[in-house]
Design a protein around this motif. Structure first.
Motif, PDB file in Angstrom:
ATOM      1  N   GLU A 195       6.927   0.827 -13.416  1.00  0.00           N
ATOM      2  CA  GLU A 195       8.039   1.237 -12.549  1.00  0.00           C
ATOM      3  C   GLU A 195       7.625   2.359 -11.600  1.00  0.00           C
ATOM      4  O   GLU A 195       8.384   3.297 -11.339  1.00  0.00           O
ATOM      5  N   LEU A 248      10.311   0.446  -5.601  1.00  0.00           N
ATOM      6  CA  LEU A 248       9.168   0.115  -6.431  1.00  0.00           C
ATOM      7  C   LEU A 248       7.919  -0.077  -5.573  1.00  0.00           C
ATOM      8  O   LEU A 248       7.966  -0.685  -4.506  1.00  0.00           O
ATOM      9  N   ASP A 285      16.781  -3.198  -5.817  1.00  0.00           N
ATOM     10  CA  ASP A 285      15.646  -2.317  -6.069  1.00  0.00           C
ATOM     11  C   ASP A 285      14.466  -2.548  -5.135  1.00  0.00           C
ATOM     12  O   ASP A 285      13.508  -1.770  -5.147  1.00  0.00           O
ATOM     13  N   PHE A 308       4.365  -2.375 -11.159  1.00  0.00           N
ATOM     14  CA  PHE A 308       5.752  -2.799 -11.396  1.00  0.00           C
ATOM     15  C   PHE A 308       6.131  -2.579 -12.855  1.00  0.00           C
ATOM     16  O   PHE A 308       7.228  -2.087 -13.158  1.00  0.00           O
ATOM     17  N   GLU A 314       6.425  -5.100  -5.922  1.00  0.00           N
ATOM     18  CA  GLU A 314       7.675  -5.842  -6.088  1.00  0.00           C
ATOM     19  C   GLU A 314       7.386  -7.328  -6.306  1.00  0.00           C
ATOM     20  O   GLU A 314       7.265  -8.091  -5.348  1.00  0.00           O
TER      21      GLU A 314
END
Length: 369
Positions: free
Chosen positions: A205, A227, A118, A202, A230
């Motif tokens: 999201e 994202l 991600d 974060f 992070e």
């Protein structure tokens, strides 16, 4: 009780040209090795080698021998100092080579990014790049840089006979920032929150957009949709949790030192525990910066205050190091596209503090410096 099994740096002064060339060639291979197997696996090997070396050193002391020093050629010194913290698995060489390889691949080979990752691919320090020649070459170059920078830093950063900081940790940090510059990533990156320390994007999201700071906005946005913020460890970024694991890890690192005389054994155990993180076990904490600085807390207070106070101090030192890692990850890791190691930043900063307090006679010694 206060005796060191190794030194983590060997000054350039006194090196023969042949020895220096030997180091450079080995460091090139060590950096390429880190790129081949991945930065985190390379560091896990550091833990295993240091664990073995420190175990042998402890056994040597129990059998009546004296603590070994790098340069004498004894087995324990070779494993811990020259192999574990040297050209084969030294973090400034193998881990740093792997970090640089990931940064390079994040720009050069975004198609290699595995499913389910991600973050920016440039942050994937779990990824093994195998035998791809150009990626191995990047690791080799940064391995050589790490060896050279560490040697000169170890020789130059000395005040009143005390090292100013941990030169290996400093080298890991400098090498990671150099990789950002060389491969075109922002040094810090743009925060998506209310401040650079804000991790709430974060938690919500929020995705990164093409104009966010993780990439050069003039270039194609390989990581659009990632994202926006992070955190280094999604399971280890809340202040309360970081403080708690800092206290726990610091106490354990200090306890290990008090009973064995080894500053680096707790660090090695922490590094080995990352094997489970590499294998996908969720929520494994990263603690090597905590156990190491916790051990330092025990080192500096044990001679004058005894084991109980030293153990409590170790917990405090560990908590401070954990929080330093969290602050630095929020500033330097979370908003750009490559890995800059929060534990290395925490160790380097913490040891600057320890060195200053020793120089001004607040602390009786500077730990392993």
């Amino acid at each position: 009780m206060f005796e060191l099994a190794i030194q983590t740096t060997v000054p350039v002064v006194g090196y023969t040209l042949e020895n220096f060339l030997l180091l450079l060639i080995a460091a090139a291979a060590g950096g390429a090795f880190g790129a081949a197997i991945g930065a985190l696996p390379a560091f896990i090997f550091t833990g295993f080698v240091v664990f073995l070396g420190e175990g042998i050193a402890i056994l040597n002391r129990q059998l009546g021998g004296e603590a070994l020093a790098v340069g004498q050629g004894e087995l324990a010194a070779g494993l811990t100092g020259i192999i574990g913290f040297g050209a084969v698995t030294g973090p400034h060489i193998a881990f740093a080579g792997g970090v640089a390889a990931s940064a390079y691949a994040g720009k050069k080979y975004p198609e290699m990014e595995p499913d389910g990752w991600d973050y920016h691919f440039g942050k994937n320090i779990l990824y093994a790049f195998g035998t791809k020649p150009d990626i191995l070459a990047v690791g080799a170059v940064f391995g050589v840089f790490g060896a050279v920078f560490n040697q000169f830093a170890g020789a130059l950063l000395v005040v009143s006979g005390t090292g100013v900081t941990d030169s290996i940790a400093l080298t890991v940090v400098v090498s990671a920032f150099l990789a950002r510059v060389v491969f075109g990533y922002p040094i810090v990156g743009k925060s998506a929150g209310s401040s650079i320390l804000d991790m709430s994007p974060f938690e919500r999201e929020e995705p990164r957009t093409a104009t966010d700071g993780g990439e050069d906005v003039e270039a194609p946005m390989e990581h659009e949709g990632r994202l926006a913020t992070e955190p280094w460890l999604p399971h280890q970024y809340r202040w309360s949790g970081v403080t708690a694991i800092g206290l726990v890890g610091g106490i354990l690192g200090g306890y290990i030192y008090i009973l064995t005389g080894s500053i680096f054994l707790g660090y090695a155990i922490s590094a080995m525990s990352l094997l489970f993180l590499q294998l996908g076990v969720e929520k494994i904490p990263v603690t090597h910066h905590i156990t190491l600085i916790g051990a330092v807390g025990a080192v500096v207070l044990l001679p004058d205050f005894g084991p109980v106070v030293a153990l409590l101090a170790a917990g405090g030192f560990g908590a401070v190091s954990g929080l330093l890692g969290e602050v630095t990850q929020r500033i330097f890791y979370a908003h750009s596209g490559t890995h800059v190691d929060p534990p290395a930043m925490a160790i380097a900063i913490a040891m600057v503090g320890v060195a200053i307090l020793e120089i001004v006679a607040v602390l009786p010694n500077a730990g392993y410096l």
